[in-house]
Design an enzyme around this catalytic site. Sequence first.
Site, PDB file in Angstrom:
ATOM      1  CG  HIS A  63      -2.115  -0.916   1.043  1.00 31.38           C
ATOM      2  ND1 HIS A  63      -2.867  -1.378   2.103  1.00 31.38           N
ATOM      3  CD2 HIS A  63      -2.683  -1.439  -0.079  1.00 31.38           C
ATOM      4  CE1 HIS A  63      -3.845  -2.145   1.641  1.00 31.38           C
ATOM      5  NE2 HIS A  63      -3.752  -2.195   0.322  1.00 31.38           N
ATOM      6  CG  ASP A  65      -0.233   3.702   4.094  1.00 33.31           C
ATOM      7  OD1 ASP A  65      -0.272   2.751   3.292  1.00 33.31           O
ATOM      8  OD2 ASP A  65      -0.806   3.669   5.197  1.00 33.31           O
ATOM      9  CG  HIS A 138      -3.815  -5.286   5.681  1.00 37.83           C
ATOM     10  ND1 HIS A 138      -4.811  -4.585   6.321  1.00 37.83           N
ATOM     11  CD2 HIS A 138      -3.255  -4.410   4.794  1.00 37.83           C
ATOM     12  CE1 HIS A 138      -4.851  -3.360   5.852  1.00 37.83           C
ATOM     13  NE2 HIS A 138      -3.923  -3.225   4.926  1.00 37.83           N
ATOM     14  CG  ASP A 206      -1.275  -1.531   7.382  1.00 32.83           C
ATOM     15  OD1 ASP A 206      -0.687  -0.837   8.227  1.00 32.83           O
ATOM     16  OD2 ASP A 206      -1.782  -1.079   6.349  1.00 32.83           O
TER      17      ASP A 206
END
Length: 302
Positions: A63, A65, A138, A206
Site C-alpha cells: 500500500h 503509505d 490484512h 496493518d
Amino acid sequence: MLDICLLGTSGMMPLPNRWLTSMLARYNGSSLLIDCGEGTQIALKEAGFSSYPIDIMCFTHYHADHISGLPGLLLSMGNAERTRKLTMIGPKGLVRVVESLRVIAPELPFEIEYIELAGNTQEIDLNGYHITAFKVNHNVTCYGYTIDITRIGRFDAEAAKRADIPLKCWNRLQHGEAVEYEGRTFTPGMVLGPPRKGIKVTYCTDTRPTESLVKNAAGSDLLICEGMYAEPEKQQSAKEKKHMTFYEAAHVAKDAGVKELWLTHFSPSLVAPHQYMRDVEKIFKNAFLGSDGRLLTLNFPD
C-alpha cells in the site's frame, strides 16, 4: 547494542507532525529499514540519521503509505555515491513493484538484491540480523517482522586450557568458528557455554490480531504495533478494514509477554491519541504512544 528509531507513525496520509510509516534499526554499522512511507528521507534527517548505511529494506506490504517514499530515497542513496549492494525483502511481487517505482529512479550505482517472501514464515540472516518474516491478516498479503540479535555463549578459557587449545585459536572459536590447527580440529562447542539472551524487536502494522503475531512477538524487548484506531466506536471499522485498535494491540502485547509496546500507524482522524492511553495501560502497563523520531537503544542483558 541495537538502536531502534520510529521515523514515521501516521497511517494513510502524512500529517504536519507525522510522516508516513517507517522504522530504522541500527546494529554493528549496518542499518535496516522497515517500510518507506512518504517523508522517510526527511524523517531520517530530522532524527539525525543518514540513508547511506541502510543495507536492508523490509516491506510489510505494498500500500502506498508504506512504500511511496522509496524512489526518492533510492535517488538520494545513489547521489551519495553508494556502491555496495542493497537487499530488499517483501511479499511476492516485490520485484515488479520496486522496478515500477524505479521508472523515476532508473540509474543507480549499486545492485539491488530481492528476496520475495513465500509461505507463512521465512527466516533470513543478514549483517548480524536474524530476521523472521511472518504473515498477518490484512486485506492484501502483509508480513510482520521480528529482528533478533543473537548472542553465543560465554567463552570458557579454562575449558580451552584443559583441551590444550593454542591461544592463537581462541579468538576464532570465541566468534563461533571451527578451527583446524596442526592436524587437530577445535569446535566452538568445546569452549562456549550455552547461548545467552540476545535482543528481540517485533514490528507489525496493518493487521487484525493474529496468533502468528503473538507467537512471533513472544518475549520481545520491544513490540512496535499498529493502533489505527483508539475511539471505541471505531471497533467495527477496524474489523472491516483489517486494522487494530489501541486496546487490541495492548492485548497482543500482554499475551506475547513483551517488555514494552509502542503504538504506531495512527489514523489521520485520531486527533488526541494520548487521551486514550489510561485505558490502554489498564490492559498493558508498559505501553507508549509512538512519535516520529522516538529512539530506544537496547543493550544485551547482564
